[in-house]
Design a protein around this motif. Structure first.
Motif, PDB file in Angstrom:
ATOM      1  N   PRO A   1       6.619  11.471 -10.390  1.00 51.73           N
ATOM      2  CA  PRO A   1       6.487  12.245  -9.141  1.00 51.73           C
ATOM      3  C   PRO A   1       5.243  11.863  -8.337  1.00 51.73           C
ATOM      4  O   PRO A   1       5.280  11.885  -7.097  1.00 51.73           O
ATOM      5  CB  PRO A   1       6.416  13.686  -9.647  1.00 51.73           C
ATOM      6  N   GLU A   2       4.178  11.476  -9.018  1.00 51.67           N
ATOM      7  CA  GLU A   2       2.948  11.109  -8.299  1.00 51.67           C
ATOM      8  C   GLU A   2       3.055   9.770  -7.587  1.00 51.67           C
ATOM      9  O   GLU A   2       2.153   9.391  -6.846  1.00 51.67           O
ATOM     10  CB  GLU A   2       1.742  11.104  -9.246  1.00 51.67           C
ATOM     11  N   ASP A   3       4.157   9.050  -7.783  1.00 54.06           N
ATOM     12  CA  ASP A   3       4.395   7.819  -7.026  1.00 54.06           C
ATOM     13  C   ASP A   3       5.000   8.111  -5.657  1.00 54.06           C
ATOM     14  O   ASP A   3       5.157   7.199  -4.838  1.00 54.06           O
ATOM     15  CB  ASP A   3       5.332   6.886  -7.792  1.00 54.06           C
ATOM     16  N   THR A   4       5.353   9.367  -5.410  1.00 52.93           N
ATOM     17  CA  THR A   4       5.926   9.750  -4.121  1.00 52.93           C
ATOM     18  C   THR A   4       4.944   9.460  -3.000  1.00 52.93           C
ATOM     19  O   THR A   4       3.801   9.908  -3.028  1.00 52.93           O
ATOM     20  CB  THR A   4       6.300  11.238  -4.128  1.00 52.93           C
ATOM     21  N   ALA A   5       5.396   8.684  -2.007  1.00 50.99           N
ATOM     22  CA  ALA A   5       4.531   8.285  -0.901  1.00 50.99           C
ATOM     23  C   ALA A   5       5.334   7.438   0.076  1.00 50.99           C
ATOM     24  O   ALA A   5       6.450   6.997  -0.236  1.00 50.99           O
ATOM     25  CB  ALA A   5       3.335   7.482  -1.394  1.00 50.99           C
ATOM     26  N   ALA A   6       4.740   7.204   1.232  1.00 49.25           N
ATOM     27  CA  ALA A   6       5.253   6.181   2.127  1.00 49.25           C
ATOM     28  C   ALA A   6       4.629   4.860   1.707  1.00 49.25           C
ATOM     29  O   ALA A   6       3.408   4.778   1.554  1.00 49.25           O
ATOM     30  CB  ALA A   6       4.905   6.499   3.571  1.00 49.25           C
TER      31      ALA A   6
ATOM     32  N   TYR B   1       0.852  -1.178   0.000  1.00 47.50           N
ATOM     33  CA  TYR B   1       0.000   0.000   0.000  1.00 47.50           C
ATOM     34  C   TYR B   1       0.895   1.238   0.000  1.00 47.50           C
ATOM     35  O   TYR B   1       2.089   1.148   0.311  1.00 47.50           O
ATOM     36  CB  TYR B   1      -0.872   0.038   1.261  1.00 47.50           C
ATOM     37  N   ARG B   2       0.324   2.378  -0.328  1.00 49.08           N
ATOM     38  CA  ARG B   2       1.069   3.625  -0.220  1.00 49.08           C
ATOM     39  C   ARG B   2       0.154   4.726   0.268  1.00 49.08           C
ATOM     40  O   ARG B   2      -1.064   4.679   0.077  1.00 49.08           O
ATOM     41  CB  ARG B   2       1.719   4.002  -1.561  1.00 49.08           C
TER      42      ARG B   2
ATOM     43  N   ARG C   1      -4.635   6.009   2.370  1.00 52.23           N
ATOM     44  CA  ARG C   1      -3.789   4.876   1.998  1.00 52.23           C
ATOM     45  C   ARG C   1      -4.480   4.104   0.879  1.00 52.23           C
ATOM     46  O   ARG C   1      -5.693   3.867   0.933  1.00 52.23           O
ATOM     47  CB  ARG C   1      -3.547   3.971   3.205  1.00 52.23           C
ATOM     48  N   GLU C   2      -3.723   3.721  -0.140  1.00 44.78           N
ATOM     49  CA  GLU C   2      -4.297   3.004  -1.272  1.00 44.78           C
ATOM     50  C   GLU C   2      -3.509   1.737  -1.569  1.00 44.78           C
ATOM     51  O   GLU C   2      -2.289   1.676  -1.346  1.00 44.78           O
ATOM     52  CB  GLU C   2      -4.321   3.897  -2.519  1.00 44.78           C
TER      53      GLU C   2
ATOM     54  N   GLN D   1       6.387  -1.245   8.928  1.00 44.88           N
ATOM     55  CA  GLN D   1       6.598   0.199   8.979  1.00 44.88           C
ATOM     56  C   GLN D   1       6.733   0.702   7.550  1.00 44.88           C
ATOM     57  O   GLN D   1       6.998  -0.057   6.639  1.00 44.88           O
ATOM     58  CB  GLN D   1       7.849   0.530   9.805  1.00 44.88           C
ATOM     59  N   GLY D   2       6.499   1.945   7.318  1.00 48.45           N
ATOM     60  CA  GLY D   2       6.588   2.481   5.967  1.00 48.45           C
ATOM     61  C   GLY D   2       8.023   2.713   5.533  1.00 48.45           C
ATOM     62  O   GLY D   2       8.919   2.896   6.345  1.00 48.45           O
ATOM     63  N   THR D   3       8.202   2.699   4.232  1.00 49.20           N
ATOM     64  CA  THR D   3       9.475   3.101   3.650  1.00 49.20           C
ATOM     65  C   THR D   3       9.175   4.195   2.634  1.00 49.20           C
ATOM     66  O   THR D   3       8.284   4.051   1.796  1.00 49.20           O
ATOM     67  CB  THR D   3      10.217   1.906   3.006  1.00 49.20           C
TER      68      THR D   3
END
Length: 115
Positions: free
Chosen positions: A86-91, A36-37, A44-45, A107-109
């Protein structure tokens, strides 16, 4: 089940990254693993998922660019991300599902794609 995600970083648009998620604990009955991100200010998706039988599913926004996989021992899940935008930027978070139980979360990365 404990999940440890790694592999995030800063990359230019068009570049690639590979995320890893290692599972430990009582992993024998995991039915589905997923990525997920969550971007700032957004929900969160689901990005991609893979079943214990190897069936995969992808969000429309990443189809053809991202590939989810698991190793033979099914202890590590990967997300190969190509042609990053750029729109892939996320945790990015890894998750494991045992049917009938709440999701397990790692935990997120952080993935940051610069334009």
């Amino acid at each position: 089940v404990q999940l440890q995600a790694s592999g995030g970083g800063l990359v230019q648009a068009g570049g690639s990254l590979r995320l890893s998620c290692t599972a430990s604990g009582t992993i024998f009955s995991i039915n589905v693993m997923a990525w997920y991100r969550q971007a700032p200010g957004k929900q969160r998706e689901l990005v991609a998922s893979i079943t214990s039988g190897g069936s995969t599913n992808y969000a429309d926004s990443v189809k053809g660019r991202f590939t989810i996989s698991r190793d033979y021992a099914k202890t590590t899940m990967y997300l190969q991300m190509n042609s990053l935008r750029p729109e892939d930027t996320a945790a990015y978070y890894c998750s494991a599902v045992k049917y009938g139980s709440p999701n397990y979360w790692g935990q997120g990365t952080q993935v940051t794609v610069s334009s």
